[in-house]
Design a protein around this motif. Structure first.
Motif, PDB file in Angstrom:
ATOM      1  N   ASN A  28      -4.004  -1.599  -6.874  1.00 19.90           N
ATOM      2  CA  ASN A  28      -3.376  -2.924  -6.789  1.00 19.90           C
ATOM      3  C   ASN A  28      -3.519  -3.477  -5.382  1.00 19.90           C
ATOM      4  O   ASN A  28      -3.479  -2.740  -4.412  1.00 19.90           O
ATOM      5  N   GLU A  77       3.274  -0.843  -9.397  1.00 18.91           N
ATOM      6  CA  GLU A  77       3.518  -0.270  -8.062  1.00 18.91           C
ATOM      7  C   GLU A  77       3.895  -1.339  -7.045  1.00 18.91           C
ATOM      8  O   GLU A  77       3.801  -1.118  -5.837  1.00 18.91           O
ATOM      9  N   HIS A  96      -4.295  -0.965  -2.241  1.00 18.48           N
ATOM     10  CA  HIS A  96      -4.108   0.402  -2.748  1.00 18.48           C
ATOM     11  C   HIS A  96      -5.183   0.709  -3.777  1.00 18.48           C
ATOM     12  O   HIS A  96      -5.335  -0.043  -4.746  1.00 18.48           O
ATOM     13  N   HIS A  98      -7.428   3.974  -6.023  1.00 16.08           N
ATOM     14  CA  HIS A  98      -7.390   5.345  -6.547  1.00 16.08           C
ATOM     15  C   HIS A  98      -8.795   5.925  -6.440  1.00 16.08           C
ATOM     16  O   HIS A  98      -9.542   5.873  -7.423  1.00 16.08           O
ATOM     17  N   HIS A 171      -3.076  10.769  -6.066  1.00 18.92           N
ATOM     18  CA  HIS A 171      -2.841   9.435  -6.615  1.00 18.92           C
ATOM     19  C   HIS A 171      -3.767   8.407  -5.942  1.00 18.92           C
ATOM     20  O   HIS A 171      -4.584   7.780  -6.622  1.00 18.92           O
TER      21      HIS A 171
HETATM   22 ZN   LIG Z   1      -1.572   3.681  -7.697  1.00 16.90          ZN
END
Ligand SMILES: [Zn+2]
Length: 205
Positions: A28, A77, A96, A98, A171
């Motif tokens: 995100n 999130e 952010h 992953h 994560h």
């Molecule tokens: Zn995440």
């Protein structure tokens, strides 16, 4: 004049998706406006094909102020972005992703900080020291996202990190910056550092 940062978020997400860092709608991105509210990617949208409809604008408490598509919710999130914006008043963007690299290096330590190699690239993250000793904060990936956000807020208010980045174990990585452009560069820099750390492990095995 109110500048809409969604175009920057869309092009960053497209690039990160192509790199394999935002697959399956993961990750995100957000950008804060001058009134303190921020645009964040809506939950569950494919990051390789975002449009300006795929965002929700929330205030710093997470209350929804504007959503071009009434069916969309802010990212699950969002509360982590709120924690970052609350800790760092000058920050304008929080990204952010992953990535596989972030998840692998998050296990290079059992502690709550990952020691970074003293690379020239650290200058890009604001570290201007010879042989710098810098740790990236590592947080536990609690099932309850709000618990992660509380731990981030508590730790950073007490001891702000030297680098504008944190890892959530297994994560992903989160960076923050004074502009969407800088946040984009920070993601690229931390990913470079992670790839370097993985390469060092392979060479020494
Ligand atoms: Zn995440």
């Amino acid at each position: 004049m109110k500048i809409d940062p969604r175009e920057s978020l869309i092009s960053a997400a497209t690039h990160f998706y192509q790199k394999g860092w935002m697959v399956g709608t993961a990750g995100n991105l957000s950008a804060r406006l001058s009134d303190g509210s921020f645009w964040i990617t809506a939950s569950g949208r494919p990051k390789g094909e975002l449009t300006s409809q795929d965002f929700v604008r929330v205030d710093v408490e997470g209350k929804v102020l504007e959503k071009p598509n009434p069916n969309f919710l802010p990212s699950a999130e969002t509360i982590i972005h709120q924690a970052i914006y609350q800790c760092f008043p000058k920050v304008k963007a929080c990204y952010h992703v992953h990535s596989i690299e972030a998840n692998l290096v998050s296990n290079f330590t059992e502690g709550n900080g990952l020691l970074l190699p003293p690379l020239e690239m650290l200058k890009g993250l604001g570290i201007w020291e010879e042989n710098p000793w810098v740790e990236m904060p590592v947080f536990v990936n609690h099932l309850e996202v709000s618990k992660i956000a509380v731990e981030i807020g508590d730790r950073f208010l007490d001891s702000p990190p030297k680098v504008p980045a944190l890892l959530i174990r297994n994560h992903g990585v989160t960076v923050w910056a004074d502009s969407p452009e800088s946040a984009y560069h920070y993601i690229e820099l931390v990913e470079y550092i992670f790839r370097y750390m993985m390469a060092v492990r392979q060479v020494s095995m």
